[in-house]
Design a protein around this motif. Structure first.
Motif, PDB file in Angstrom:
ATOM      1  N   ILE A  23     -41.411 187.295  17.815  1.00  0.00           N
ATOM      2  CA  ILE A  23     -41.081 186.003  17.205  1.00  0.00           C
ATOM      3  C   ILE A  23     -40.559 185.040  18.272  1.00  0.00           C
ATOM      4  O   ILE A  23     -40.968 183.878  18.340  1.00  0.00           O
ATOM      5  N   SER A  27     -42.773 181.914  19.594  1.00  0.00           N
ATOM      6  CA  SER A  27     -42.170 180.606  19.327  1.00  0.00           C
ATOM      7  C   SER A  27     -42.099 179.774  20.604  1.00  0.00           C
ATOM      8  O   SER A  27     -42.400 178.579  20.604  1.00  0.00           O
ATOM      9  N   LYS A  46     -44.602 175.795   6.118  1.00  0.00           N
ATOM     10  CA  LYS A  46     -44.798 177.006   6.926  1.00  0.00           C
ATOM     11  C   LYS A  46     -45.543 176.729   8.222  1.00  0.00           C
ATOM     12  O   LYS A  46     -45.669 177.627   9.065  1.00  0.00           O
ATOM     13  N   THR A  49     -44.911 178.389  11.896  1.00  0.00           N
ATOM     14  CA  THR A  49     -44.329 179.735  11.888  1.00  0.00           C
ATOM     15  C   THR A  49     -45.140 180.628  12.814  1.00  0.00           C
ATOM     16  O   THR A  49     -46.377 180.616  12.764  1.00  0.00           O
ATOM     17  N   TRP A 249     -39.458 191.434   8.528  1.00  0.00           N
ATOM     18  CA  TRP A 249     -39.451 190.078   9.082  1.00  0.00           C
ATOM     19  C   TRP A 249     -40.476 189.167   8.407  1.00  0.00           C
ATOM     20  O   TRP A 249     -40.387 187.944   8.506  1.00  0.00           O
ATOM     21  N   LYS A 255     -40.606 184.979   8.756  1.00  0.00           N
ATOM     22  CA  LYS A 255     -40.289 184.483  10.088  1.00  0.00           C
ATOM     23  C   LYS A 255     -41.470 184.633  11.040  1.00  0.00           C
ATOM     24  O   LYS A 255     -41.478 184.105  12.148  1.00  0.00           O
TER      25      LYS A 255
END
Length: 360
Positions: A23, A27, A46, A49, A249, A255
């Motif tokens: 993640i 990101s 969303k 994401t 998650w 996430k």
């Protein structure tokens, strides 16, 4: 049994610990999900994401499988990785790579469409044909290969034999169908991951059952002629653990999304396990939720092309209920319940067939 528990535990731990790392990395790299413009309005939030979380599922799957065998070897067990287990892993990883390329192109071009239809078709075709050829090789001491050219329900249907060219086409249809079915289901937070965990857990039970009822210890009518069923249970257990860890998650609000990397790989696992456990027809019941999702898309397209009207507010089927006013979490939980019912019904059919065979 210990190797099954180890595979599930390692799959769970690797997935639940690796996913937050992915993640952060994804990101920073801007690997965010693009959202369909015509989709439900609630999904717009969303956008961005992190996606491609299926990488964690695949790594956890492979780690769970091989760590279980390493620990088995350290305990002095003579059993190691088998042809059946490795070929099913190949199918999952191969389709996962196709899905990864699809996801990566979506991210780079910032659109909801990745590989074009031809490229995706060719990728799935290469992996499926390779699987179909390999799965009929590597006979064991009894001459048993990982798959049979007979169509199967719980055991081979003696009257339906598939010549090699037909068997290859059959494998492609099964693999393409299941991978696309899971892909269509992956539209809500945790929906595909939770349903996949249930299906994989069901195959742990089925494969373990088949290993216990071998033809050496069971009357011929009631035994299961399956190569390496215990190793297939290890594969399914590692996959179930990986799905549960990722779901930690991926549950709403997600996430991270698994993307095509995960959905195509999980669909490949369902297909591979159904072929190697001789349960291609029973799998339709076990993975009933995935089947309904795929059929809803097919029906929507067919009805619209013939009548210019929509059968559902939106396909796949879960979006129909969202647009009808159901909260996303309500749709997810109720669809999980449907998935659980399908798995329990499939196990019931498996058990009832065993009782009938034993009674015969």
């Amino acid at each position: 049994m210990i190797s099954i528990l180890i595979a599930a535990s390692i799959g769970l731990l690797v997935s639940i610990l690796l996913t937050p790392y992915l993640i952060r990395v994804f990101s920073r790299q801007g690997f965010g999900q693009e959202i369909r413009e015509e989709g439900p309005q609630g999904h717009r939030s969303k956008r961005g994401t992190p996606t491609m979380g299926g990488v964690a599922i695949l790594i956890a799957l492979v780690a769970g499988y091989f760590v279980a065998h390493v620990i088995d070897w350290m305990r002095g067990s003579p059993n190691g990785p088998t042809a059946s287990g490795l070929i099913v892993l190949f199918l999952a990883v191969g389709l996962g790579i196709v899905g990864f390329l699809d996801d990566f192109i979506k991210i780079r071009k910032q659109r909801n469409l990745g590989l074009n239809k031809t490229a995706k078709l060719v990728g799935q075709l290469v992996v499926a044909v390779t699987f179909a050829v390999l799965v009929l090789q590597f006979p064991d001491a009894n001459g048993l290969t990982p798959a049979s050219q007979h169509l199967s329900y719980v055991r081979d249907l003696a009257l339906i034999f598939l010549p090699l060219p037909v068997f290859i086409v059959f494998c492609y249809v099964v693999i393409s169908g299941w991978s696309n079915a899971v892909n269509f289901t992956d539209g809500l937070d945790g929906l595909a991951g939770g349903a996949s965990a249930m299906v994989m857990s069901t195959y742990v039970v089925i494969s373990f059952w088949q290993a216990r009822l071998s033809c050496q210890e069971t009357p011929q009518a009631a035994c299961y002629v399956v190569r390496d069923p215990l190793d297939l249970a290890v594969v399914a257990a590692a996959a179930a653990g990986a799905c549960v860890g990722f779901l930690w998650w991926n549950a709403a609000p997600a996430k991270i999304f698994m993307g095509d990397t995960g959905s195509l790989a999980l669909g490949g696992l369902v297909a591979g396990l159904s072929v190697t456990t001789r349960t291609e027809l029973l799998a339709i019941v076990i993975g009933g939720l995935f089947m309904v999702e795929m059929l809803s898309v097919v029906a929507q397209i067919a009805v619209f092309r013939t009548t210019r009207r929509r059968l559902f507010r939106m396909a796949p089927f879960h979006h129909h209920f969202e647009l009808a006013g159901w909260a996303e979490t309500t749709v997810i939980i109720r669809f999980w319940l449907l998935a659980a019912i399908c798995c329990m019904f499939g196990l019931g059919l498996f058990y009832s067939e065993q009782l009938a065979a034993a009674g015969a």
